[in-house]
Design a protein around this motif. Structure first.
Motif, short mmCIF file in Angstrom:
data_model
loop_
_atom_site.label_atom_id
_atom_site.label_comp_id
_atom_site.label_asym_id
_atom_site.label_seq_id
_atom_site.Cartn_x
_atom_site.Cartn_y
_atom_site.Cartn_z
N ASP A 10 -25.15 4.98 13.12
CA ASP A 10 -25.94 4.94 14.34
C ASP A 10 -27.32 4.40 14.03
N ASP A 11 -27.93 3.73 15.00
CA ASP A 11 -29.27 3.17 14.83
C ASP A 11 -30.31 4.23 15.20
N LYS A 12 -30.41 5.24 14.34
CA LYS A 12 -31.42 6.27 14.56
C LYS A 12 -31.73 6.97 13.24
N PRO A 13 -32.93 7.52 13.14
CA PRO A 13 -33.32 8.19 11.91
C PRO A 13 -32.35 9.32 11.56
N GLY A 14 -32.01 9.41 10.29
CA GLY A 14 -31.17 10.49 9.81
C GLY A 14 -29.69 10.19 9.79
N ALA A 15 -29.28 9.01 10.27
CA ALA A 15 -27.85 8.68 10.32
C ALA A 15 -27.24 8.65 8.92
N LEU A 16 -27.94 8.06 7.98
CA LEU A 16 -27.43 8.02 6.60
C LEU A 16 -27.41 9.42 5.99
N ALA A 17 -28.44 10.20 6.24
CA ALA A 17 -28.50 11.57 5.73
C ALA A 17 -27.38 12.42 6.31
N ARG A 18 -27.06 12.22 7.59
CA ARG A 18 -25.98 12.96 8.24
C ARG A 18 -24.65 12.66 7.56
N MET A 19 -24.41 11.39 7.25
CA MET A 19 -23.17 11.00 6.58
C MET A 19 -23.11 11.63 5.18
N ALA A 20 -24.20 11.53 4.44
CA ALA A 20 -24.24 12.08 3.09
C ALA A 20 -24.07 13.60 3.11
N SER A 21 -24.66 14.26 4.07
CA SER A 21 -24.54 15.72 4.18
C SER A 21 -23.11 16.13 4.49
N ALA A 22 -22.43 15.37 5.35
CA ALA A 22 -21.03 15.68 5.68
C ALA A 22 -20.17 15.62 4.42
N LEU A 23 -20.43 14.64 3.56
CA LEU A 23 -19.67 14.53 2.31
C LEU A 23 -20.05 15.66 1.35
#
Length: 74
Positions: A10-23
């Motif tokens: 998603d084009d919003k802050p934290g999208a990469l962190a959300r993916m990494a946290s899910a893993l």
């Protein structure tokens, strides 16, 4: 067998962190990663330590992805 995942972020802050946290919550390690950004769109290709746990993590978090093995999409 090696599985690579293409993830649409998603084009919003934290999208990469959300993916990494899910893993991370499922104990999945990112073994390889390549990122592509065009304007406001972004995609990652990544290989993980556990393909099934990655699918489960992405499904539970509502993260859009495609899985690819050596023979094509899975």
């Amino acid at each position: 067998m090696s599985v690579w995942f293409t993830v649409k972020l998603d084009d919003k802050p934290g999208a990469l962190a959300r993916m990494a946290s899910a893993l991370a919550e499922r104990g999945v390690n990112i073994a390889g990663i390549v990122g592509i950004a065009e304007d406001t769109d972004g995609e990652l290709m990544l290989e993980t330590s556990n393909a099934e746990a990655t699918r489960a993590a992405f499904d539970a978090a509502g993260i859009r992805y495609e899985a690819h093995d050596a023979d094509g999409p899975t």
